[in-house]
Each structure stands twice: as C-alpha cells, then as structure tokens.
Enzyme design. Structure first.
Site, PDB file in Angstrom:
ATOM      1  N   SER A   7       0.840  -1.193   0.000  1.00 49.16           N
ATOM      2  CA  SER A   7       0.000   0.000   0.000  1.00 49.16           C
ATOM      3  C   SER A   7       0.876   1.244   0.000  1.00 49.16           C
ATOM      4  O   SER A   7       1.576   1.538   0.976  1.00 49.16           O
ATOM      5  CB  SER A   7      -0.913   0.020   1.228  1.00 49.16           C
ATOM      6  OG  SER A   7      -1.516   1.295   1.319  1.00 49.16           O
ATOM      7  N   HIS A  32      -1.237  -1.203  -4.253  1.00 49.71           N
ATOM      8  CA  HIS A  32      -2.510  -0.874  -3.617  1.00 49.71           C
ATOM      9  C   HIS A  32      -2.545   0.634  -3.382  1.00 49.71           C
ATOM     10  O   HIS A  32      -1.609   1.208  -2.815  1.00 49.71           O
ATOM     11  CB  HIS A  32      -2.647  -1.632  -2.300  1.00 49.71           C
ATOM     12  CG  HIS A  32      -3.978  -1.467  -1.634  1.00 49.71           C
ATOM     13  ND1 HIS A  32      -5.109  -2.163  -2.035  1.00 49.71           N
ATOM     14  CD2 HIS A  32      -4.374  -0.671  -0.608  1.00 49.71           C
ATOM     15  CE1 HIS A  32      -6.132  -1.811  -1.271  1.00 49.71           C
ATOM     16  NE2 HIS A  32      -5.720  -0.904  -0.393  1.00 49.71           N
ATOM     17  N   ASP A  34      -4.781   3.801  -1.928  1.00 51.21           N
ATOM     18  CA  ASP A  34      -5.873   4.154  -1.019  1.00 51.21           C
ATOM     19  C   ASP A  34      -6.355   5.574  -1.254  1.00 51.21           C
ATOM     20  O   ASP A  34      -5.623   6.537  -1.020  1.00 51.21           O
ATOM     21  CB  ASP A  34      -5.388   4.026   0.430  1.00 51.21           C
ATOM     22  CG  ASP A  34      -5.196   2.579   0.834  1.00 51.21           C
ATOM     23  OD1 ASP A  34      -6.153   1.802   0.688  1.00 51.21           O
ATOM     24  OD2 ASP A  34      -4.088   2.225   1.287  1.00 51.21           O
ATOM     25  N   MET A  36      -8.931   8.385  -0.061  1.00 50.84           N
ATOM     26  CA  MET A  36      -9.756   8.737   1.110  1.00 50.84           C
ATOM     27  C   MET A  36     -10.293  10.147   0.959  1.00 50.84           C
ATOM     28  O   MET A  36      -9.571  11.044   0.508  1.00 50.84           O
ATOM     29  CB  MET A  36      -8.928   8.653   2.381  1.00 50.84           C
ATOM     30  CG  MET A  36      -8.283   7.304   2.607  1.00 50.84           C
ATOM     31  SD  MET A  36      -7.274   7.329   4.098  1.00 50.84           S
ATOM     32  CE  MET A  36      -6.658   5.639   4.092  1.00 50.84           C
ATOM     33  N   HIS A  65      -8.341   1.335  -4.194  1.00 51.94           N
ATOM     34  CA  HIS A  65      -9.309   1.115  -3.121  1.00 51.94           C
ATOM     35  C   HIS A  65      -9.985   2.446  -2.816  1.00 51.94           C
ATOM     36  O   HIS A  65      -9.369   3.335  -2.218  1.00 51.94           O
ATOM     37  CB  HIS A  65      -8.545   0.570  -1.891  1.00 51.94           C
ATOM     38  CG  HIS A  65      -9.372   0.379  -0.669  1.00 51.94           C
ATOM     39  ND1 HIS A  65      -8.816   0.220   0.585  1.00 51.94           N
ATOM     40  CD2 HIS A  65     -10.719   0.304  -0.486  1.00 51.94           C
ATOM     41  CE1 HIS A  65      -9.781   0.064   1.482  1.00 51.94           C
ATOM     42  NE2 HIS A  65     -10.937   0.128   0.869  1.00 51.94           N
ATOM     43  N   MET A  67     -12.204   4.772  -0.873  1.00 52.13           N
ATOM     44  CA  MET A  67     -12.897   5.029   0.401  1.00 52.13           C
ATOM     45  C   MET A  67     -13.531   6.401   0.284  1.00 52.13           C
ATOM     46  O   MET A  67     -13.154   7.348   1.002  1.00 52.13           O
ATOM     47  CB  MET A  67     -11.892   4.946   1.562  1.00 52.13           C
ATOM     48  CG  MET A  67     -11.438   3.516   1.853  1.00 52.13           C
ATOM     49  SD  MET A  67      -9.918   3.454   2.841  1.00 52.13           S
ATOM     50  CE  MET A  67      -8.714   3.571   1.521  1.00 52.13           C
ATOM     51  N   MET A 136     -11.792  -5.723   5.037  1.00 48.77           N
ATOM     52  CA  MET A 136     -10.996  -4.800   5.853  1.00 48.77           C
ATOM     53  C   MET A 136     -10.688  -5.477   7.188  1.00 48.77           C
ATOM     54  O   MET A 136     -11.588  -5.962   7.873  1.00 48.77           O
ATOM     55  CB  MET A 136     -11.753  -3.492   6.091  1.00 48.77           C
ATOM     56  CG  MET A 136     -12.014  -2.660   4.838  1.00 48.77           C
ATOM     57  SD  MET A 136     -10.545  -2.299   3.853  1.00 48.77           S
ATOM     58  CE  MET A 136      -9.509  -1.442   5.050  1.00 48.77           C
ATOM     59  N   GLY A 141      -9.204   4.093   6.946  1.00 47.69           N
ATOM     60  CA  GLY A 141      -8.935   5.504   7.154  1.00 47.69           C
ATOM     61  C   GLY A 141      -7.476   5.813   7.460  1.00 47.69           C
ATOM     62  O   GLY A 141      -7.015   6.913   7.197  1.00 47.69           O
ATOM     63  N   PHE A 142      -6.768   4.833   7.989  1.00 50.86           N
ATOM     64  CA  PHE A 142      -5.384   5.081   8.384  1.00 50.86           C
ATOM     65  C   PHE A 142      -4.529   3.839   8.169  1.00 50.86           C
ATOM     66  O   PHE A 142      -5.002   2.727   8.381  1.00 50.86           O
ATOM     67  CB  PHE A 142      -5.309   5.491   9.868  1.00 50.86           C
ATOM     68  CG  PHE A 142      -6.126   6.709  10.183  1.00 50.86           C
ATOM     69  CD1 PHE A 142      -5.575   7.984  10.049  1.00 50.86           C
ATOM     70  CD2 PHE A 142      -7.458   6.586  10.572  1.00 50.86           C
ATOM     71  CE1 PHE A 142      -6.344   9.108  10.314  1.00 50.86           C
ATOM     72  CE2 PHE A 142      -8.231   7.712  10.840  1.00 50.86           C
ATOM     73  CZ  PHE A 142      -7.668   8.976  10.712  1.00 50.86           C
ATOM     74  N   GLY A 143      -3.281   4.074   7.795  1.00 44.57           N
ATOM     75  CA  GLY A 143      -2.320   2.987   7.781  1.00 44.57           C
ATOM     76  C   GLY A 143      -1.793   2.763   9.188  1.00 44.57           C
ATOM     77  O   GLY A 143      -2.048   3.558  10.097  1.00 44.57           O
ATOM     78  N   GLY A 144      -1.089   1.669   9.374  1.00 40.31           N
ATOM     79  CA  GLY A 144      -0.400   1.432  10.634  1.00 40.31           C
ATOM     80  C   GLY A 144      -1.277   1.049  11.810  1.00 40.31           C
ATOM     81  O   GLY A 144      -0.843   1.127  12.955  1.00 40.31           O
ATOM     82  N   ASP A 172      -6.966  -6.305   3.947  1.00 39.38           N
ATOM     83  CA  ASP A 172      -6.390  -4.959   3.978  1.00 39.38           C
ATOM     84  C   ASP A 172      -6.395  -4.392   5.391  1.00 39.38           C
ATOM     85  O   ASP A 172      -7.453  -4.121   5.957  1.00 39.38           O
ATOM     86  CB  ASP A 172      -7.199  -4.054   3.036  1.00 39.38           C
ATOM     87  CG  ASP A 172      -6.560  -2.692   2.865  1.00 39.38           C
ATOM     88  OD1 ASP A 172      -5.428  -2.483   3.347  1.00 39.38           O
ATOM     89  OD2 ASP A 172      -7.206  -1.825   2.241  1.00 39.38           O
ATOM     90  N   GLY A 174      -3.148  -3.859   8.687  1.00 45.31           N
ATOM     91  CA  GLY A 174      -2.414  -4.516   9.765  1.00 45.31           C
ATOM     92  C   GLY A 174      -1.838  -5.865   9.392  1.00 45.31           C
ATOM     93  O   GLY A 174      -1.565  -6.692  10.270  1.00 45.31           O
TER      94      GLY A 174
HETATM   95  C1  DX5 Z   1      -6.603   1.572   5.438  1.00 47.11           C
HETATM   96  C2  DX5 Z   1      -6.089   1.333   4.048  1.00 47.11           C
HETATM   97  C3  DX5 Z   1      -5.008   0.326   3.995  1.00 47.11           C
HETATM   98  C4  DX5 Z   1      -3.714   0.769   4.648  1.00 47.11           C
HETATM   99  C5  DX5 Z   1      -2.942  -0.449   5.036  1.00 47.11           C
HETATM  100  O1  DX5 Z   1      -7.700   2.391   5.388  1.00 47.11           O
HETATM  101  O2  DX5 Z   1      -7.142   0.856   3.237  1.00 47.11           O
HETATM  102  O3  DX5 Z   1      -4.758  -0.084   2.655  1.00 47.11           O
HETATM  103  O4  DX5 Z   1      -2.933   1.569   3.812  1.00 47.11           O
HETATM  104  O5  DX5 Z   1      -1.831  -0.055   5.769  1.00 47.11           O
HETATM  105  P1  DX5 Z   1      -1.170  -0.989   6.894  1.00 47.11           P
HETATM  106  O6  DX5 Z   1      -0.681  -2.204   6.185  1.00 47.11           O
HETATM  107  O7  DX5 Z   1      -0.094  -0.138   7.447  1.00 47.11           O
HETATM  108  O8  DX5 Z   1      -2.242  -1.320   7.893  1.00 47.11           O
HETATM  109 ZN    ZN Z   2      -6.672  -0.061   1.284  1.00 43.40          ZN
END
Ligand code: DX5
Ligand code: ZN
Length: 212
Positions: A7, A32, A34, A36, A65, A67, A136, A141-144, A172, A174
C-alpha cells in the site's frame, strides 16, 4: 500463489517514483492505492494526479481502493488515471451491483470492500458480479493500525461461502509477517501491506516473508 499488494499510502511521497520501482524490484504483484475523502473515512489521502503519476512509473497493475462517498461519479476518472482494479465499499452506496457492472464494463477487475462490521452475507447476491472481495482487517482511514483478529474467522467463512466461484479474497489492514500465513491458510489470495513493507529495511525481504 498469494499476491502481495504493497500500500503506497505508507511510502515516501517525496520519492514516489523510486518507491514504486523499489517495491516492484522487491517482487510486488500490484500497487494498492488508497483514496480517502475525509467523509466516508475520517482522513484524506490523495487523488487523481497522484494516481496518474503512479501509473506512469508502474509496470504492474494498480489496485485502487476507493474510500469515498459517493464513488459513482469518479469511476471513469480512475480508469482514465490508470487503474486496473477498482474496489468500492458496499457501505458507500445502495447500488453496489450497478457499480460492479460499470467497473467490469470498463474492462477492469471489480472489487467490493467490506468494513469489519459489515455482514459477509452482503456479498452473496453479488457473487456473479464481483471479481475480488476486500475484507478490511482494520477500520479504514489510516495505515499502521492493529489487525483485528476476528478477521481470520471472517476469511474462512467467506472462503466457504464463495465455494467454487473464482473470486479473490484480499485482506487490507495490519497485515504482516505475524498473521500472513494464517490469512493464507484461511483462504486469502491477496495481501495488502503498507507499514510492514515500507517501514522494513528491505522491501524484497518483507514481501517474501509475507508470501512464505
Ligand atoms: C486503510 C487502508 C489500507 C492501509 C494499510 O484504510 O485501506 O490499505 O494503507 O496499511 P497498513 O498495512 O499499514 O495497515
Ligand atoms: Zn486499502
């Protein structure tokens, strides 16, 4: 074989082209991406010009993706920007069937994304129209974020619901070395990984570890 989709949300945007090339050299199967909107999810990411820049640098498919709500007015634009696969959220419109058809009619791979709280049964009437279900494993909404462990059971359930249909199950949020094997055994075919790839010292090693 399991496909790995790093991603780009977690990449260094100051070196976007180099990051795109580096994950490809590391063995990524698709990018991937994202998108948003600060409305469907409580965060903003980036839009069409960035997707176009990724497409110019990329030589593997772009897995977009969305969102965003509404998404219908933007499907053509993401195709034109270079998307090969587009996933829309089932929660973001009362007309997912129409959207999946529209994505397929554009010649792209049609994906349906489900939030962690959305019943799997939503997918059943759409099996004939969907190429990829994005489960999901965090609230989008957020990575990490931390992987929601109940996802494993959902993957197994979805796998048995899908039966013989040739539909990808993409996970998708974590995803990392600690849960990849369980996800694959439960039936996942595509793993999205932001933090676990881009925060690793060596992208190729991180990608190989997810596949193993
Ligand atoms: C979350 C995104 C994910 C995110 C995954 O809303 O859709 O694609 O970037 O990031 P990690 O792998 O850090 O959870
Ligand atoms: Zn995603």
């Amino acid at each position: 074989m399991t496909q790995i989709a790093p991603s780009l949300l977690a990449c260094d945007f100051g070196n976007l082209e180099a990051e795109v090339c580096a994950v490809e050299a590391g063995g990524a199967d698709m990018h991937h991406i994202d998108i948003m909107d600060g409305h469907f999810v409580p965060n903003l990411s980036f839009g069409l010009p960035v997707v176009e820049a990724i497409a110019r640098a990329a030589s593997i498919p772009l897995d977009v993706h969305l969102m965003i709500e509404p998404y219908e007015p933007y499907l053509d634009a993401f195709r034109d920007a270079g998307a090969h696969r587009i996933a829309v959220h089932v929660e973001a419109s009362p007309h997912p069937h129409r959207a999946l058809q529209a994505i397929r009619d554009m010649g792209l791979v049609a994906g349906l994304a489900l939030n962690p709280g959305t019943p799997l049964e939503t997918v059943m009437p759409l099996l004939n129209s969907v190429d990829q279900v994005v489960l999901m494993s965090v609230n989008p909404g957020f990575g990490g974020q931390r992987f929601i462990p109940e996802t494993l059971e959902r993957v197994a359930q979805l796998r048995s619901m899908i039966g013989d249909w040739s539909i990808d199950i993409e996970i998708d949020g974590g995803v990392g070395e600690g849960n990849a094997r369980d996800l694959i055994n439960a039936g996942a075919t595509i793993l999205v990984a932001g933090t676990s790839v881009f925060k690793a010292e060596d992208y190729g090693t991180a990608i190989a570890a997810l596949r193993a």
